[in-house]
Design a protein around this motif. Structure first.
Motif, PDB file in Angstrom:
ATOM      1  N   PHE A 250       0.826  -1.219   0.000  1.00  0.00           N
ATOM      2  CA  PHE A 250       0.000   0.000   0.000  1.00  0.00           C
ATOM      3  C   PHE A 250       0.859   1.268   0.000  1.00  0.00           C
ATOM      4  O   PHE A 250       0.423   2.315  -0.485  1.00  0.00           O
ATOM      5  N   SER A 251       2.092   1.181   0.544  1.00  0.00           N
ATOM      6  CA  SER A 251       2.931   2.384   0.623  1.00  0.00           C
ATOM      7  C   SER A 251       3.331   2.902  -0.764  1.00  0.00           C
ATOM      8  O   SER A 251       3.716   4.048  -0.914  1.00  0.00           O
ATOM      9  N   TYR A 252       3.244   2.036  -1.779  1.00  0.00           N
ATOM     10  CA  TYR A 252       3.579   2.457  -3.152  1.00  0.00           C
ATOM     11  C   TYR A 252       2.387   3.081  -3.875  1.00  0.00           C
ATOM     12  O   TYR A 252       2.479   3.408  -5.042  1.00  0.00           O
ATOM     13  N   THR A 253       1.232   3.159  -3.189  1.00  0.00           N
ATOM     14  CA  THR A 253       0.012   3.591  -3.873  1.00  0.00           C
ATOM     15  C   THR A 253      -0.489   4.929  -3.333  1.00  0.00           C
ATOM     16  O   THR A 253      -0.113   5.347  -2.237  1.00  0.00           O
ATOM     17  N   ASP A 254      -1.379   5.548  -4.105  1.00  0.00           N
ATOM     18  CA  ASP A 254      -1.978   6.819  -3.701  1.00  0.00           C
ATOM     19  C   ASP A 254      -3.428   6.651  -3.279  1.00  0.00           C
ATOM     20  O   ASP A 254      -4.091   7.628  -2.932  1.00  0.00           O
ATOM     21  N   GLY A 255      -3.934   5.417  -3.349  1.00  0.00           N
ATOM     22  CA  GLY A 255      -5.318   5.198  -2.956  1.00  0.00           C
ATOM     23  C   GLY A 255      -5.702   3.750  -3.221  1.00  0.00           C
ATOM     24  O   GLY A 255      -4.911   2.982  -3.800  1.00  0.00           O
ATOM     25  N   SER A 256      -6.916   3.368  -2.775  1.00  0.00           N
ATOM     26  CA  SER A 256      -7.360   1.994  -3.039  1.00  0.00           C
ATOM     27  C   SER A 256      -8.881   1.909  -3.139  1.00  0.00           C
ATOM     28  O   SER A 256      -9.613   2.724  -2.567  1.00  0.00           O
ATOM     29  N   LEU A 257      -9.312   0.903  -3.915  1.00  0.00           N
ATOM     30  CA  LEU A 257     -10.716   0.523  -4.037  1.00  0.00           C
ATOM     31  C   LEU A 257     -10.831  -0.857  -3.416  1.00  0.00           C
ATOM     32  O   LEU A 257      -9.946  -1.687  -3.611  1.00  0.00           O
ATOM     33  N   MET A 258     -11.926  -1.120  -2.708  1.00  0.00           N
ATOM     34  CA  MET A 258     -12.008  -2.413  -2.029  1.00  0.00           C
ATOM     35  C   MET A 258     -13.432  -2.937  -2.001  1.00  0.00           C
ATOM     36  O   MET A 258     -14.368  -2.188  -1.745  1.00  0.00           O
ATOM     37  N   SER A 259     -13.573  -4.240  -2.260  1.00  0.00           N
ATOM     38  CA  SER A 259     -14.803  -4.948  -1.955  1.00  0.00           C
ATOM     39  C   SER A 259     -14.533  -5.737  -0.680  1.00  0.00           C
ATOM     40  O   SER A 259     -13.786  -6.715  -0.703  1.00  0.00           O
ATOM     41  N   ALA A 260     -15.138  -5.317   0.420  1.00  0.00           N
ATOM     42  CA  ALA A 260     -14.913  -5.992   1.714  1.00  0.00           C
ATOM     43  C   ALA A 260     -15.505  -7.398   1.716  1.00  0.00           C
ATOM     44  O   ALA A 260     -15.261  -8.177   2.627  1.00  0.00           O
TER      45      ALA A 260
END
Ligand code: PLP
Length: 453
Positions: A250-260
């Motif tokens: 995650f540290s390499y990213t600027d955001g995330s989308l997630m299906s819990a």
């Protein structure tokens, strides 16, 4: 002191609540097939013995998650359960802004409504179908840049979900940074068979994106399964904890989308996280229109509590070892019986290669659908065809997917599934193809009616 080692990988839980399975007779199953016009989506769940239709929202929650359900704070704004959720999601992603959503596609719709429009390109290893649909709905184009090995069912590459770095650089050069509002990476690569992406690949894609100032987001649905593959397959990663690997990803990213409904181990929920304050302000305003106030985002307080606890459990190595082992166990059994499957098996499903298994059924008679319906007729299994029936224009292969729900079935269930497939394989010469007798204008696999040729 060195502990004893045993070969058997056990389910790392015991069962304190049970749900009976309904076992119908062969005659009843054949009647249901007829009534459903050979479309497994039209058979009620109560007529299914083992349901491997999807791993999405079908998992079992733990006793601690259920305890969290009772303890959920249902305040409209600023609920304690929101802060518990936010703390856990931030603990993994380190992103500045955390928005719960009612499921993954809600996060997609909000994000792409803001950044997508005609003339723009969103890049990914492989877009999942709802992600692609939400991008194309804005007029933007969804582009897949998975490595060539990822398209080859027989390739044994350990990270078949990786993005092709040269294709990424060329695409940016060709279309221009200004026309690429975002690069995504789907872990594990669902549409590519649940195949993992390596840490090194994520790092390199991030570097390219940062050089060009293009935001890089993770479609994070199976982030824990992906981290387990990194630990097991990537040189130098074996000593690390899953959580440590997840945090680095995650540290390499600027955001995330997630299906819990996947790796947060709940039956409903999702999120959108990001670092950019300007984008966050947009998301907040749009989210209020359809998801609700930003501290609940379409979910009840109890759902947020269950997600927070699910995120603590999913990074436990015992759980992931059992999860991936059950997939590999079924895969090995099928290979031993010469049943063609996609290899290496992915993180959440085993795919049968129906075209190789049923060469006497031409693709226009849907060998995958023939196999899926026969698995139900013979053993009460529900799977899903991913081939010419689902994708009339652009099926690349004729597959049947057996997706394994999280913490639901035991080893004897999986043994039974293997036995049914072997039995069906023995009788395959008698199997016949199908023709469609009625179909809707789009997404026909959900409701089309078929008959045997
Ligand atoms: C399931 C899934 C989604 C969509 O999530 P929903 O919760 O079903 O809306 C998006 N991307 C990937 C990779 C998925 O597996």
């Amino acid at each position: 002191m060195q502990d004893f080692e045993f070969k058997t990988i056990i389910e790392p839980f015991r069962i304190k609540m049970v749900e009976p399975l309904s076992r119908l007779s062969l005659k009843e199953r054949e009647e249901w097939l007829g009534r459903a016009h050979y479309n497994l989506f039209l058979i009620p769940a109560e007529a299914i013995l083992i349901d491997l239709l999807t791993d999405s929202g079908t998992g079992a929650m733990s006793s601690k998650q259920w305890a969290g359900m009772i303890d959920g704070d249902e305040s409209y704004a600023g609920a304690r359960s929101f802060f518990a959720f936010e703390r856990e999601v931030k603990g993994l992603t380190s992103h500045a802004f955390i928005f719960p959503t009612h499921q993954g596609r809600a996060a997609e719709r909000i994000l792409f409504t803001i950044i997508g429009k005609k003339g723009k390109y969103i890049l990914n290893n492989n877009h999942f179908d709802t992600t692609r649909a939400n991008i194309e709905y804005t007029g933007a184009e969804a582009v897949d840049l998975v490595i060539e090995e990822g398209k080859n069912p027989r390739s044994e590459h350990p990270f078949k979900g990786n993005m092709d770095l040269d294709k990424l650089k060329d695409f940016i050069k060709q279309k221009g940074v200004e026309n690429i509002p975002m690069v995504l990476m789907t872990v594990t690569n669902n549409s590519g068979g649940g195949q993992p992406v390596s840490l090194e690949n994520i790092k390199q894609v991030s570097k390219i994106c940062r050089t060009h100032k293009i935001p890089f987001f993770l479609d994070a649905c199976r982030f824990a399964e992906n981290a387990y593959f990194i630990k097991k397959r990537e040189p130098g990663q074996a000593h690390r904890t899953i959580k440590d690997i997840v945090c680095e990803v995650f540290s390499y990213t600027d955001g995330s989308l997630m299906s819990a409904k996947k790796d947060a181990m709940v039956n409903i929920g999702g999120w959108l996280t990001l670092n950019d304050p300007e984008l966050a302000a947009h998301v907040k305003n749009l989210g209020i229109l359809t998801e609700g106030f930003p501290t609940y985002g379409g979910l009840a307080g109890r759902d947020l509590e269950a997600i927070a606890q699910g995120l603590r459990e999913v990074v436990e190595e015992d759980y992931l070892q059992y999860r991936i082992a059950s997939m590999e166990y079924l895969g090995r059994h099928l290979v031993k019986h010469d049943i063609p499957i996609l290899t290496p098996v992915g993180g959440h499903a085993v795919y049968l290669d129906a075209k190789a298994m049923l060469p006497h059924i031409p693709t226009h008679q849907f060998p995958g659908q023939a196999l899926a319906t026969e698995l139900y007729r013979v053993g009460g299994l529900r799977s899903v065809e991913i081939g010419s029936f689902m994708f009339p224009q652009n099926a690349k292969m004729e597959l049947v997917r057996l997706a394994i729900p999280r913490r639901v079935y035991t080893q004897s269930h999986i043994d039974y599934v293997g036995e049914v497939i072997v039995k069906v394989n023995e009788m395959k010469k008698q199997m016949r193809g199908f023709r469609i007798v009625e179909e809707p204008p789009f997404l026909r696999h959900f409701s089309a009616k078929l008959e045997r040729v």
